[in-house]
Design a protein around this motif. Structure first.
Motif, PDB file in Angstrom:
ATOM      1  N   ASP A  63      40.073 -19.779  32.134  1.00  0.00           N
ATOM      2  CA  ASP A  63      41.020 -20.239  33.162  1.00  0.00           C
ATOM      3  C   ASP A  63      41.964 -19.128  33.602  1.00  0.00           C
ATOM      4  OD1 ASP A  63      42.468 -20.019  30.855  1.00  0.00           O
ATOM      5  OD2 ASP A  63      43.226 -22.068  30.846  1.00  0.00           O
ATOM      6  N   ARG A  64      41.571 -17.858  33.358  1.00  0.00           N
ATOM      7  CA  ARG A  64      42.290 -16.666  33.838  1.00  0.00           C
ATOM      8  C   ARG A  64      43.633 -16.466  33.139  1.00  0.00           C
ATOM      9  NH1 ARG A  64      40.279 -19.621  37.664  1.00  0.00           N
ATOM     10  NH2 ARG A  64      42.284 -20.529  38.201  1.00  0.00           N
ATOM     11  N   ARG A  65      43.714 -16.872  31.886  1.00  0.00           N
ATOM     12  CA  ARG A  65      44.919 -16.643  31.094  1.00  0.00           C
ATOM     13  C   ARG A  65      44.623 -15.640  29.985  1.00  0.00           C
ATOM     14  NH1 ARG A  65      47.027 -22.244  29.048  1.00  0.00           N
ATOM     15  NH2 ARG A  65      44.810 -22.516  28.620  1.00  0.00           N
ATOM     16  N   VAL A  66      45.613 -14.776  29.729  1.00  0.00           N
ATOM     17  CA  VAL A  66      45.504 -13.775  28.663  1.00  0.00           C
ATOM     18  C   VAL A  66      46.763 -13.870  27.810  1.00  0.00           C
ATOM     19  CG1 VAL A  66      45.220 -11.325  28.100  1.00  0.00           C
ATOM     20  CG2 VAL A  66      44.203 -12.245  30.206  1.00  0.00           C
ATOM     21  N   SER A  67      46.574 -14.019  26.494  1.00  0.00           N
ATOM     22  CA  SER A  67      47.701 -13.962  25.571  1.00  0.00           C
ATOM     23  C   SER A  67      47.599 -12.684  24.756  1.00  0.00           C
ATOM     24  CB  SER A  67      47.723 -15.192  24.648  1.00  0.00           C
ATOM     25  OG  SER A  67      46.540 -15.278  23.878  1.00  0.00           O
ATOM     26  N   VAL A  68      48.751 -12.049  24.516  1.00  0.00           N
ATOM     27  CA  VAL A  68      48.802 -10.796  23.762  1.00  0.00           C
ATOM     28  C   VAL A  68      49.700 -11.018  22.555  1.00  0.00           C
ATOM     29  CG1 VAL A  68      49.330  -8.336  23.846  1.00  0.00           C
ATOM     30  CG2 VAL A  68      48.520  -9.499  25.915  1.00  0.00           C
ATOM     31  N   TRP A  69      49.225 -10.612  21.377  1.00  0.00           N
ATOM     32  CA  TRP A  69      49.888 -10.900  20.116  1.00  0.00           C
ATOM     33  C   TRP A  69      50.128  -9.630  19.329  1.00  0.00           C
ATOM     34  CZ3 TRP A  69      50.575 -16.260  19.110  1.00  0.00           C
ATOM     35  CH2 TRP A  69      49.895 -17.107  19.989  1.00  0.00           C
ATOM     36  N   ALA A  70      51.220  -9.610  18.558  1.00  0.00           N
ATOM     37  CA  ALA A  70      51.479  -8.565  17.575  1.00  0.00           C
ATOM     38  C   ALA A  70      51.348  -9.190  16.194  1.00  0.00           C
ATOM     39  CB  ALA A  70      52.879  -7.981  17.759  1.00  0.00           C
ATOM     40  N   SER A  71      50.598  -8.530  15.315  1.00  0.00           N
ATOM     41  CA  SER A  71      50.296  -9.142  14.025  1.00  0.00           C
ATOM     42  C   SER A  71      50.486  -8.169  12.873  1.00  0.00           C
ATOM     43  CB  SER A  71      48.851  -9.654  13.999  1.00  0.00           C
ATOM     44  OG  SER A  71      48.674 -10.680  14.952  1.00  0.00           O
ATOM     45  N   ASP A  72      50.915  -8.716  11.751  1.00  0.00           N
ATOM     46  CA  ASP A  72      50.912  -8.043  10.458  1.00  0.00           C
ATOM     47  C   ASP A  72      50.235  -9.019   9.498  1.00  0.00           C
ATOM     48  OD1 ASP A  72      51.403  -6.997   7.928  1.00  0.00           O
ATOM     49  OD2 ASP A  72      53.354  -6.192   8.484  1.00  0.00           O
ATOM     50  N   TRP A  73      48.931  -8.840   9.301  1.00  0.00           N
ATOM     51  CA  TRP A  73      48.170  -9.825   8.555  1.00  0.00           C
ATOM     52  C   TRP A  73      48.608  -9.909   7.099  1.00  0.00           C
ATOM     53  CZ3 TRP A  73      46.540 -12.486  12.263  1.00  0.00           C
ATOM     54  CH2 TRP A  73      45.951 -11.939  13.395  1.00  0.00           C
ATOM     55  N   LEU A  74      49.004  -8.766   6.497  1.00  0.00           N
ATOM     56  CA  LEU A  74      49.429  -8.782   5.097  1.00  0.00           C
ATOM     57  C   LEU A  74      50.711  -9.585   4.902  1.00  0.00           C
ATOM     58  CD1 LEU A  74      48.683  -5.084   4.025  1.00  0.00           C
ATOM     59  CD2 LEU A  74      47.367  -7.157   3.498  1.00  0.00           C
ATOM     60  N   GLN A  75      51.553  -9.588   5.935  1.00  0.00           N
ATOM     61  CA  GLN A  75      52.807 -10.344   5.872  1.00  0.00           C
ATOM     62  C   GLN A  75      52.679 -11.724   6.501  1.00  0.00           C
ATOM     63  OE1 GLN A  75      55.509  -9.207   4.253  1.00  0.00           O
ATOM     64  NE2 GLN A  75      54.356  -7.350   3.715  1.00  0.00           N
ATOM     65  N   ASP A  76      51.471 -12.081   6.909  1.00  0.00           N
ATOM     66  CA  ASP A  76      51.204 -13.383   7.519  1.00  0.00           C
ATOM     67  C   ASP A  76      52.052 -13.598   8.772  1.00  0.00           C
ATOM     68  OD1 ASP A  76      49.807 -15.766   7.688  1.00  0.00           O
ATOM     69  OD2 ASP A  76      51.348 -16.898   6.615  1.00  0.00           O
ATOM     70  N   LYS A  77      52.178 -12.530   9.592  1.00  0.00           N
ATOM     71  CA  LYS A  77      52.957 -12.608  10.822  1.00  0.00           C
ATOM     72  C   LYS A  77      52.034 -12.489  12.025  1.00  0.00           C
ATOM     73  CE  LYS A  77      57.304 -10.768   8.961  1.00  0.00           C
ATOM     74  NZ  LYS A  77      58.304  -9.670   9.041  1.00  0.00           N
ATOM     75  N   CYS A  78      52.275 -13.340  13.004  1.00  0.00           N
ATOM     76  CA  CYS A  78      51.496 -13.342  14.233  1.00  0.00           C
ATOM     77  C   CYS A  78      52.431 -13.814  15.348  1.00  0.00           C
ATOM     78  CB  CYS A  78      50.286 -14.247  14.091  1.00  0.00           C
ATOM     79  SG  CYS A  78      49.141 -14.187  15.477  1.00  0.00           S
ATOM     80  N   GLU A  79      52.855 -12.890  16.196  1.00  0.00           N
ATOM     81  CA  GLU A  79      53.900 -13.192  17.185  1.00  0.00           C
ATOM     82  C   GLU A  79      53.377 -12.986  18.605  1.00  0.00           C
ATOM     83  OE1 GLU A  79      58.375 -11.570  18.444  1.00  0.00           O
ATOM     84  OE2 GLU A  79      57.528 -11.073  16.485  1.00  0.00           O
ATOM     85  N   LEU A  80      53.591 -13.988  19.454  1.00  0.00           N
ATOM     86  CA  LEU A  80      53.185 -13.879  20.855  1.00  0.00           C
ATOM     87  C   LEU A  80      54.059 -12.852  21.563  1.00  0.00           C
ATOM     88  CD1 LEU A  80      51.402 -15.010  23.179  1.00  0.00           C
ATOM     89  CD2 LEU A  80      53.232 -16.649  23.628  1.00  0.00           C
ATOM     90  N   LEU A  81      53.416 -11.850  22.150  1.00  0.00           N
ATOM     91  CA  LEU A  81      54.135 -10.774  22.826  1.00  0.00           C
ATOM     92  C   LEU A  81      54.193 -10.990  24.336  1.00  0.00           C
ATOM     93  CD1 LEU A  81      55.476  -7.944  22.492  1.00  0.00           C
ATOM     94  CD2 LEU A  81      53.197  -6.971  22.847  1.00  0.00           C
ATOM     95  N   ASP A  82      53.116 -11.501  24.900  1.00  0.00           N
ATOM     96  CA  ASP A  82      53.081 -11.679  26.361  1.00  0.00           C
ATOM     97  C   ASP A  82      52.045 -12.744  26.699  1.00  0.00           C
ATOM     98  OD1 ASP A  82      53.674 -11.291  29.041  1.00  0.00           O
ATOM     99  OD2 ASP A  82      53.530  -9.109  28.920  1.00  0.00           O
ATOM    100  N   TRP A  83      52.263 -13.383  27.841  1.00  0.00           N
ATOM    101  CA  TRP A  83      51.368 -14.440  28.324  1.00  0.00           C
ATOM    102  C   TRP A  83      51.136 -14.207  29.803  1.00  0.00           C
ATOM    103  CZ3 TRP A  83      48.487 -18.132  26.064  1.00  0.00           C
ATOM    104  CH2 TRP A  83      47.970 -19.146  26.867  1.00  0.00           C
ATOM    105  N   LEU A  84      49.887 -13.953  30.173  1.00  0.00           N
ATOM    106  CA  LEU A  84      49.546 -13.634  31.553  1.00  0.00           C
ATOM    107  C   LEU A  84      48.702 -14.752  32.138  1.00  0.00           C
ATOM    108  CD1 LEU A  84      48.341  -9.967  30.925  1.00  0.00           C
ATOM    109  CD2 LEU A  84      50.671 -10.814  31.070  1.00  0.00           C
ATOM    110  N   SER A  85      48.969 -15.078  33.385  1.00  0.00           N
ATOM    111  CA  SER A  85      48.183 -16.083  34.085  1.00  0.00           C
ATOM    112  C   SER A  85      47.932 -15.563  35.497  1.00  0.00           C
ATOM    113  CB  SER A  85      48.937 -17.418  34.128  1.00  0.00           C
ATOM    114  OG  SER A  85      48.151 -18.421  34.717  1.00  0.00           O
ATOM    115  N   PHE A  86      46.671 -15.392  35.845  1.00  0.00           N
ATOM    116  CA  PHE A  86      46.318 -14.750  37.107  1.00  0.00           C
ATOM    117  C   PHE A  86      45.883 -15.791  38.132  1.00  0.00           C
ATOM    118  CE2 PHE A  86      45.822 -11.529  33.875  1.00  0.00           C
ATOM    119  CZ  PHE A  86      46.475 -10.447  34.444  1.00  0.00           C
ATOM    120  N   PRO A  87      46.429 -15.715  39.356  1.00  0.00           N
ATOM    121  CA  PRO A  87      46.126 -16.729  40.378  1.00  0.00           C
ATOM    122  C   PRO A  87      44.719 -16.570  40.936  1.00  0.00           C
ATOM    123  CG  PRO A  87      47.470 -14.973  41.317  1.00  0.00           C
ATOM    124  CD  PRO A  87      47.371 -14.682  39.836  1.00  0.00           C
TER     125      PRO A  87
END
Length: 280
Positions: free
Chosen positions: A131-155
Motif C-alpha cells: 500500500d506504498r508505506r515504508v516504516s524505518v526502525w532503529a534496533s538494538d537486538w541485544l537490548q531488546d530495543k526496536c524504535e520507529l524512526l520514520d513512517w513514509l506514505s507515498f501518494p
C-alpha cells in the motif's frame, strides 16, 4: 537445493545469512527460506539439510532477511505482520502490526552509528508494504530495543480496477548516508530519494515505466531497475545517462547486486541472468 524439498509448500522468499567477520567457507553458509504456510526454515548449505524450523506467521511469507549480524531473522507476511525471530533458537521476540492488512514487499537491514538520528541501536531496518508505506526502525537486538524512526506514505492515483499494480520497493542508499530510495505505483513513474535527516524527498529520478525490481550497488552510485517491458536499466546517480539492456523475455521481477558490486543477478519468469559489470 534443499529449500525445494519441503512437500506441499512453496518457497516464497529467501535470504543468505551474512558472514561473521573473518569467517568464510561453505561450511559456514546458511540460507533462510519463507514458505506459503507461514513457516520459516534455516538450511545449512554444506550439509544440505534443515537446521531450524519456526512458525511465526499464520499467513504466507512474502519477504525475509537477516539482521546485519545474522543473529535475527526478520520476516513479513501476506497479512502485513512483521516478525523478528532468533536465528539460533527460533524464538519470536517481536511481532509488529504497523503494516497489518497489506502484504510486506521488502525487508532490509543496514548498519548505523549507535547514536545516529538521536536514537540508540547499531542497526536500521525498513519494511515496505504493497500500500506504498515504508516504516524505518532503529534496533538494538541485544537490548531488546526496536524504535520507529520514520513512517513514509507515498501518494498514488485511485487504483484502476483490475490493474496488476507494480510492487512497492525501497532500499537504503549505500553511497548516501541517511537516505533511502523508493519506487512504486505513484503519481509519476520515478524513483524517489528520501532523506531520513531532512524528513523529505530530496531528489527524483524519472523512469520509463513503473519499476518491478530495484537494487542499489554497494560499490558505486548506480541503481539497477527492472521493468515489465523486459527491460533492465542501470541508472547512475545523482545524474548521468542510463544504460538499458534487453535479455529477458518477461517482466524483470528481481535485481540483486553482489556484495562486491561487480556482478548483478536479474530474474524473470523463465530466466536468471548474471551480468558482469565493468567500468568505473
Amino acid at each position: 537445493i534443499p529449500v525445494s524439498l519441503v512437500p506441499s509448500q512453496s518457497c516464497q522468499c529467501l535470504a543468505w545469512k551474512p558472514h561473521p567477520v573473518g569467517v568464510w567457507g561453505a561450511e559456514n553458509q546458511h540460507v533462510v527460506a519463507g514458505y506459503s504456510d507461514g513457516t520459516i526454515r534455516v538450511f545449512s548449505v554444506s550439509r544440505t539439510e534443515m537446521e531450524l524450523k519456526m512458525h511465526p506467521h499464520s499467513a504466507a511469507l512474502t519477504a525475509i532477511t537477516y539482521s546485519t549480524d545474522g543473529e535475527m531473522i526478520l520476516s513479513g507476511g501476506k497479512d502485513g505482520l512483521v516478525a523478528v525471530s532468533s536465528s539460533r533458537t527460533g524464538m519470536t521476540i517481536h511481532v509488529l502490526a504497523d503494516h497489518k492488512g497489506s502484504p510486506i514487499t521488502v525487508l532490509q537491514c543496514t548498519r548505523k552509528q549507535y547514536h545516529d538520528f538521536g536514537v540508540e541501536g547499531g542497526e536500521l531496518w525498513l519494511a515496505t508494504s504493497s500500500d506504498r508505506r515504508v516504516s524505518v526502525w532503529a534496533s538494538d537486538w541485544l537490548q531488546d530495543k526496536c524504535e520507529l524512526l520514520d513512517w513514509l506514505s507515498f501518494p498514488a492515483p485511485a487504483d484502476p480496477e483490475g490493474l496488476d499494480l507494480p510492487p512497492s520497493l525501497a532500499a537504503f542508499c549505500p553511497w548516501e548516508q541517511g537516505a533511502l530510495v523508493y519506487a512504486g505505483f505513484g503519481m509519476q513513474e520515478e524513483a524517489l530519494f528520501y532523506s531520513l535527516r531532512k524528513k523529505q524527498v530530496v531528489r527524483r529520478v524519472s523512469l520509463p515505466a513503473f519499476a518491478t525490481s530495484l537494487s542499489l550497488s554497494p560499490a558505486a552510485p548506480v541503481m539497477a531497475l527492472g521493468f515489465r517491458a523486459r527491460l533492465l536499466r542501470l541508472q547512475p546517480c545523482p545524474a548521468g545517462d542510463p544504460q538499458d539492456y534487453a535479455g529477458h523475455d518477461d517482466t524483470v521481477h528481481l535485481c540483486r547486486f553482489g556484495p562486491s558490486g561487480r556482478r548483478l543477478l536479474t530474474a524473470s519468469h523463465s530466466a536468471v541472468l548474471v551480468w558482469e559489470l565493468t567500468g568505473g
